[in-house]
Design an enzyme around this catalytic site. Sequence first.
Site, PDB file in Angstrom:
ATOM      1  N   CYS A 285       7.584  -4.220  15.615  1.00 25.96           N
ATOM      2  CA  CYS A 285       7.114  -3.165  16.531  1.00 25.96           C
ATOM      3  C   CYS A 285       5.693  -3.517  16.997  1.00 25.96           C
ATOM      4  CB  CYS A 285       7.141  -1.798  15.852  1.00 25.96           C
ATOM      5  SG  CYS A 285       8.814  -1.320  15.380  1.00 25.96           S
TER       6      CYS A 285
ATOM      7  N   CYS B  50       3.458   8.543   0.404  1.00 25.21           N
ATOM      8  CA  CYS B  50       4.101   7.667   1.381  1.00 25.21           C
ATOM      9  C   CYS B  50       4.212   6.290   0.744  1.00 25.21           C
ATOM     10  CB  CYS B  50       3.247   7.618   2.646  1.00 25.21           C
ATOM     11  SG  CYS B  50       3.815   6.409   3.852  1.00 25.21           S
TER      12      CYS B  50
ATOM     13  N   GLU C 203       0.812  -1.220   0.000  1.00 30.19           N
ATOM     14  CA  GLU C 203       0.000   0.000   0.000  1.00 30.19           C
ATOM     15  C   GLU C 203       0.842   1.265   0.000  1.00 30.19           C
ATOM     16  OE1 GLU C 203      -1.995  -1.056   3.985  1.00 30.19           O
ATOM     17  OE2 GLU C 203      -1.854   1.120   4.085  1.00 30.19           O
TER      18      GLU C 203
ATOM     19  N   CYS D  84       2.345  -1.944  15.402  1.00 30.86           N
ATOM     20  CA  CYS D  84       2.321  -1.773  13.944  1.00 30.86           C
ATOM     21  C   CYS D  84       1.674  -2.957  13.231  1.00 30.86           C
ATOM     22  CB  CYS D  84       3.752  -1.568  13.443  1.00 30.86           C
ATOM     23  SG  CYS D  84       3.831  -1.297  11.667  1.00 30.86           S
TER      24      CYS D  84
ATOM     25  N   CYS E  33      -1.024   2.284   9.491  1.00 30.60           N
ATOM     26  CA  CYS E  33      -0.001   1.799   8.585  1.00 30.60           C
ATOM     27  C   CYS E  33      -0.133   0.288   8.353  1.00 30.60           C
ATOM     28  CB  CYS E  33       1.318   2.087   9.304  1.00 30.60           C
ATOM     29  SG  CYS E  33       2.714   2.122   8.291  1.00 30.60           S
TER      30      CYS E  33
ATOM     31  N   CYS F  24       7.200  -6.862   6.979  1.00 28.63           N
ATOM     32  CA  CYS F  24       8.318  -6.297   7.749  1.00 28.63           C
ATOM     33  C   CYS F  24       8.703  -7.290   8.835  1.00 28.63           C
ATOM     34  CB  CYS F  24       7.855  -4.982   8.389  1.00 28.63           C
ATOM     35  SG  CYS F  24       9.144  -4.125   9.324  1.00 28.63           S
TER      36      CYS F  24
HETATM   37  N1  SAH Z   1      10.107   0.901   9.485  1.00 32.39           N
HETATM   38  C1  SAH Z   1      10.162   2.329   9.480  1.00 32.39           C
HETATM   39  C2  SAH Z   1       9.093   2.997   8.647  1.00 32.39           C
HETATM   40  C3  SAH Z   1       7.692   2.491   8.706  1.00 32.39           C
HETATM   41  S1  SAH Z   1       6.527   3.010   9.880  1.00 32.39           S
HETATM   42  C4  SAH Z   1      10.166   2.876  10.876  1.00 32.39           C
HETATM   43  O1  SAH Z   1      10.045   2.103  11.815  1.00 32.39           O
HETATM   44  O2  SAH Z   1      10.348   4.080  11.058  1.00 32.39           O
HETATM   45  C5  SAH Z   1       6.414   4.750   9.938  1.00 32.39           C
HETATM   46  C6  SAH Z   1       6.142   5.255  11.340  1.00 32.39           C
HETATM   47  O3  SAH Z   1       4.800   4.939  11.784  1.00 32.39           O
HETATM   48  C7  SAH Z   1       7.084   4.670  12.372  1.00 32.39           C
HETATM   49  O4  SAH Z   1       7.489   5.677  13.262  1.00 32.39           O
HETATM   50  C8  SAH Z   1       6.204   3.660  13.049  1.00 32.39           C
HETATM   51  O5  SAH Z   1       6.698   3.318  14.306  1.00 32.39           O
HETATM   52  C9  SAH Z   1       4.872   4.368  13.074  1.00 32.39           C
HETATM   53  N2  SAH Z   1       3.693   3.508  13.275  1.00 32.39           N
HETATM   54  C10 SAH Z   1       3.458   2.273  12.810  1.00 32.39           C
HETATM   55  N3  SAH Z   1       2.261   1.807  13.216  1.00 32.39           N
HETATM   56  C11 SAH Z   1       1.706   2.791  13.950  1.00 32.39           C
HETATM   57  C12 SAH Z   1       0.467   2.927  14.656  1.00 32.39           C
HETATM   58  N4  SAH Z   1      -0.415   1.950  14.676  1.00 32.39           N
HETATM   59  N5  SAH Z   1       0.250   4.094  15.301  1.00 32.39           N
HETATM   60  C13 SAH Z   1       1.149   5.082  15.277  1.00 32.39           C
HETATM   61  N6  SAH Z   1       2.326   5.020  14.646  1.00 32.39           N
HETATM   62  C14 SAH Z   1       2.617   3.880  13.989  1.00 32.39           C
END
Ligand code: SAH
Length: 350
Positions: free
Chosen positions: A117, A106, A93, A120, A334, A113
């Site tokens: 995290c 974006c 996406e 996420c 995301c 991935c």
């Molecule tokens: N892998 C990279 C980029 C992808 S995510 C990274 O970790 O930076 C982009 C941003 O969105 C990151 O800061 C991630 O931690 C955040 N993110 C992902 N899922 C989220 C959610 N459910 N709520 C808020 N931020 C989120």
Amino acid sequence: MEKKDFKSMRYDEILREMELIGEKPFRGKQIYQWMHEKLVESFDGMSNLSKSLREKLESSYLCEALTPAEVLTSKIDGTQKYLFRLTDGNVIESVLMHYKHGNSVCISSQVGCRMGCRFCASTIGGLTRNLRVSEMLDQIYRIQVLSGERVSNVVVMGTGEPMDNYDNIVKFIHMLTDEHGLHISQRNITVSTCGIVPRIYQLAEENLQITLALSLHGSNQEKRRTLMPIANKYAIEEVIEACRNYFEKTGRRITFEYSLVGGVNDTEEDARELCELIGGLNCHINLIPVNPIKERNFVQSQKKVILNFKNKLEKCGINVTIRREMGRDINGACGQLRKSYMDRAEGEET
Ligand code: SAH
């Protein structure tokens, strides 16, 4: 013999390739522009090349485009979420957002991935594979063609960890900023990482003017570890040191991303520790109210807690913004559109 991915080749590589197959360099220039400036979907669209040359190219090279599987448009602010199908059947996406300063896309850097995290959605099914350079570029190309709007900014903040697909990301940046292609300014590109320390040092040496966004999400090592498994590998102090080095080498101010999770990392103590951690750095902090996903029970911090957190950081002299939620009505965090699409597809199969 496997066909070479033509759209993943830099301008100089295309010119060299032309020489190898006995074509004139200006043909290479034309072909590069067809792919990266006029954004054609296939060799067929390169109308100023002879049919025989197009056939010759077709037999040795790939020129592929992504296909849109689903497009959602927000009724509130026009934000668009695109679900693209890759030629191997995987889906990814991308998002188009409209700002006063221009249109921003974006993009995803991987299919899935492996960083894990906790909050996420993109990481739940693990990593399938890295995206090729052409697949990253084409997210922008197809959005520009389908929407009819010019893209001026690109953020690598979709699914995937860009530093886990390092060589392709660096090549992608070079091609996106090439004067024979879309020629987007490096200053308008942001790459977001969960903090793979050796790669941050390596990126600092690439002589690029892009913005590095660092996903922090914790004010100390312990808290960060509970949200981000990568913190078990690289301590928070090492990450900050790598960011300091990035700024010193490139002169580019770091953006820290901090997703506020209700009751987890949003206390006054967290704000105080955060000030100490990044206080001396030339940086900006972007507070993101966590976007709850159905697979986890994290909740957003209350409005007044968020504002209080922001005030505390500002009092320490830190530059803070609260991320505006774009496309609230089509939102989902995301990676959620892809996840819901795959869940639906699985349901159909069984
Ligand atoms: N892998 C990279 C980029 C992808 S995510 C990274 O970790 O930076 C982009 C941003 O969105 C990151 O800061 C991630 O931690 C955040 N993110 C992902 N899922 C989220 C959610 N459910 N709520 C808020 N931020 C989120």
